[in-house]
Design a protein around this motif. Structure first.
Motif, mmCIF file in Angstrom:
data_model
loop_
_atom_site.group_PDB
_atom_site.id
_atom_site.type_symbol
_atom_site.label_atom_id
_atom_site.label_comp_id
_atom_site.label_asym_id
_atom_site.label_seq_id
_atom_site.Cartn_x
_atom_site.Cartn_y
_atom_site.Cartn_z
ATOM 1 N N ARG A 259 -2.375 -1.023 -10.984
ATOM 2 C CA ARG A 259 -2.648 0.165 -11.487
ATOM 3 C C ARG A 259 -1.454 1.143 -11.246
ATOM 4 N NH1 ARG A 259 -7.372 -1.028 -8.420
ATOM 5 N NH2 ARG A 259 -6.442 -0.011 -6.622
ATOM 6 N N SER A 260 -0.681 0.818 -10.153
ATOM 7 C CA SER A 260 0.389 1.919 -9.687
ATOM 8 C C SER A 260 1.901 1.169 -10.020
ATOM 9 C CB SER A 260 0.591 1.902 -8.360
ATOM 10 O OG SER A 260 -0.775 2.441 -7.826
ATOM 11 N N THR B 81 1.565 3.707 -2.237
ATOM 12 C CA THR B 81 0.988 4.771 -2.688
ATOM 13 C C THR B 81 0.111 5.245 -1.861
ATOM 14 O OG1 THR B 81 -0.464 3.376 -3.917
ATOM 15 C CG2 THR B 81 1.720 3.833 -5.167
ATOM 16 N N GLY B 82 -0.417 4.607 -0.796
ATOM 17 C CA GLY B 82 -1.566 5.348 -0.218
ATOM 18 C C GLY B 82 -0.876 6.485 1.075
ATOM 19 N N ALA B 83 -1.942 6.986 1.667
ATOM 20 C CA ALA B 83 -1.941 8.111 2.709
ATOM 21 C C ALA B 83 -0.773 7.473 3.669
ATOM 22 C CB ALA B 83 -3.036 8.624 3.209
ATOM 23 N N ALA C 132 -6.336 8.430 0.971
ATOM 24 C CA ALA C 132 -5.790 9.401 0.166
ATOM 25 C C ALA C 132 -7.118 9.888 -0.816
ATOM 26 C CB ALA C 132 -4.688 8.879 -0.665
ATOM 27 N N ALA D 57 -3.111 -1.381 2.943
ATOM 28 C CA ALA D 57 -3.933 -1.536 1.791
ATOM 29 C C ALA D 57 -5.216 -2.018 1.982
ATOM 30 C CB ALA D 57 -2.912 -2.555 0.909
ATOM 31 N N ALA E 53 2.234 -2.068 -4.079
ATOM 32 C CA ALA E 53 0.674 -1.499 -4.591
ATOM 33 C C ALA E 53 -0.007 -2.230 -5.575
ATOM 34 C CB ALA E 53 0.739 0.031 -4.678
ATOM 35 N N SER E 54 -1.099 -1.870 -6.145
ATOM 36 C CA SER E 54 -2.011 -2.464 -6.956
ATOM 37 C C SER E 54 -1.313 -2.483 -8.345
ATOM 38 C CB SER E 54 -3.328 -1.802 -7.106
ATOM 39 O OG SER E 54 -3.580 -0.881 -7.968
ATOM 40 N N GLY F 14 0.952 -1.123 -0.074
ATOM 41 C CA GLY F 14 0.104 0.037 -0.070
ATOM 42 C C GLY F 14 0.915 1.496 0.103
HETATM 43 P P1 A2P Z 1 -2.872 1.947 -5.611
HETATM 44 O O1 A2P Z 1 -2.653 3.443 -5.450
HETATM 45 O O2 A2P Z 1 -2.236 0.963 -6.480
HETATM 46 O O3 A2P Z 1 -4.340 1.569 -5.745
HETATM 47 P P2 A2P Z 1 -5.362 4.568 0.978
HETATM 48 O O4 A2P Z 1 -5.566 4.053 2.155
HETATM 49 O O5 A2P Z 1 -4.600 6.008 0.990
HETATM 50 O O6 A2P Z 1 -6.581 4.715 0.031
HETATM 51 O O7 A2P Z 1 -4.174 3.717 0.030
HETATM 52 C C1 A2P Z 1 -4.629 2.264 -0.190
HETATM 53 C C2 A2P Z 1 -3.256 1.866 -0.733
HETATM 54 O O8 A2P Z 1 -3.710 0.214 -1.083
HETATM 55 C C3 A2P Z 1 -2.916 2.270 -2.007
HETATM 56 O O9 A2P Z 1 -1.303 2.071 -1.884
HETATM 57 C C4 A2P Z 1 -3.358 1.223 -3.056
HETATM 58 O O10 A2P Z 1 -2.622 1.113 -4.079
HETATM 59 C C5 A2P Z 1 -3.080 -0.145 -2.262
HETATM 60 N N1 A2P Z 1 -4.212 -1.063 -2.845
HETATM 61 C C6 A2P Z 1 -5.517 -0.930 -3.067
HETATM 62 N N2 A2P Z 1 -5.844 -2.079 -3.637
HETATM 63 C C7 A2P Z 1 -4.966 -2.831 -3.775
HETATM 64 C C8 A2P Z 1 -4.544 -4.149 -4.449
HETATM 65 N N3 A2P Z 1 -5.504 -5.052 -5.085
HETATM 66 N N4 A2P Z 1 -3.409 -4.716 -4.338
HETATM 67 C C9 A2P Z 1 -2.635 -3.945 -3.940
HETATM 68 N N5 A2P Z 1 -2.589 -2.832 -3.317
HETATM 69 C C10 A2P Z 1 -3.702 -2.127 -3.295
#
Ligand code: A2P
Length: 353
Positions: free
Chosen positions: A44-45, A16-18, A175, A77, A41-42, A14
């Protein structure tokens, strides 16, 4: 970079998250010693970069393989990712420090606030400071911000009952929720209809009951129930009476809480204040003359929980200058002590640093 080849390999799930981004800031600030660092992270990132210690680091996709060879895995995450990958990481040899609620109430999982029960994290320490495999849970942010200020009070006088009202920042919803508050505020000021994606209610210029599910029979929402259950688990006290009303406010990243505490053994105001002054992890901001008390803005970006409005609750019995209940108002950074800082402190205890 404070990277040592002998030091534990660390993963942030996670990243990339807050909370994930705050881990990186805290590593740098606290000179957290680690070996290889895996930022996950996912999909997407995957392939994007994030800055850490002045350099760009690539984000990789979270997969089972990405969790091999990790000594310390910090998960933030969301609960479903923790459930899906936390046990995998632990089975592959990592000490998992999990920010979600997925494992908090599991009897075999320690729920740790280092100032209170950090010894439970230390029991994961190994001779080489890498930590033994397993999961350690980080408590809910509102629970941490309420319990840290009361720990020494409880040790000296005992706590019978807590009545809490929270004023919670949007950062607790991640975030994207912070971006939503920012965008809605602009929308309202510029005369546009605010868009709602994360919260069902408009959060800009509004206050609403916490966005977690409400139990159809008890009437309590999940956040309120967490505060009750986690407090009992951390203090190992099934009898402490706790009631909470959890409310979301248009504040970016620090929670405020009004707390009414009933003591087991009455205390004078001076004794109560002396207990607070001796409490690790808090700063008293309590100037009646200047009407200077904690605010979420002043707590933002800071480690200590700010504590003020300390006063006896005169609606409850008192005798000979000793009071059985007190009121206080606390503010703490939800992303820091409410999440990332507490988890990093757990990791430090595991590593013995
Ligand atoms: P991503 O930015 O790629 O979506 P927050 O609590 O700020 O919303 O952050 C959630 C974190 O969890 C982000 O880093 C997000 O990555 C990550 N995340 C969300 N879904 C997944 C997933 N399926 N696999 C890995 N990381 C995830």
């Amino acid at each position: 970079m404070s990277v040592s080849s002998n030091a534990p390999t660390v993963a942030i799930v996670g990243a990339t998250g807050a909370v994930g981004q705050e881990f990186l800031r805290l590593f740098e600030e606290r000179n957290f010693i680690h070996g290889d660092l895996h930022l996950l992270a996912s999909a997407r990132s995957a392939g994007t970069t994030t800055e850490y210690r002045g350099e760009q680091h690539t984000i990789t996709e979270l997969t089972e393989e990405a969790l091999e060879g990790i000594d310390i895995a910090l998960f933030s995450a969301g609960g479903s990712i923790s459930k899906a990958y936390g046990p995998t990481a632990a089975a592959a040899g990592a000490t998992v420090i999990d920010n979600s609620s997925a494992f908090r109430m599991a009897s075999e999982v320690p729920l740790v606030i280092p100032e209170i029960n950090g010894d439970l994290a230390e029991s994961y320490r190994t001779g080489d400071g890498r930590g033994r495999p397993g999961i350690i849970a980080n408590p809910n942010c509102s629970t941490i911000i309420m319990m840290v200020p009361l720990h020494e009070v409880r040790r000296r006088f005992g706590i019978e009952r807590l009545v809490i009202s929270t004023y919670q920042a949007v950062s607790g919803a991640g975030a994207a929720a912070m971006r939503e508050l920012d965008a809605q505020t602009r929308d309202v000021l510029e005369g546009r209809e605010p868009t709602r994606e994360i919260f069902a209610r408009q959060c800009a210029f509004n206050v609403f009951s916490h966005d977690s599910k409400v139990h159809s029979e008890t009437g309590r929402n999940v956040e309120e129930q967490k505060m009750i259950d986690e407090t009992r688990k951390i203090w190992c006290d099934d009898h402490i009476r706790v009631t909470a009303t959890c409310i979301r406010v248009p504040v970016m990243r620090a929670h405020a809480e009004s707390i009414n505490v009933t003591l087991r053994q009455p205390a004078s105001e001076a004794e109560f204040r002396a207990a607070l002054e001796a409490t690790e992890g808090i700063t008293l901001v309590d100037d009646r003359e200047a009407n200077d008390f904690p605010t979420p803005l002043e707590a933002s970006g800071r480690d200590p929980i700010l504590v003020g409005r300390v006063r006896p609750d005169e609606s409850m019995p008192s005798e000979g200058g000793k009071h059985c209940a007190f009121d206080l108002f606390v503010c703490g950074d939800q992303i820091r002590k409410g999440a990332a800082l507490n988890a990093v402190q757990i990791a430090e205890r595991v590593m013995g640093s």
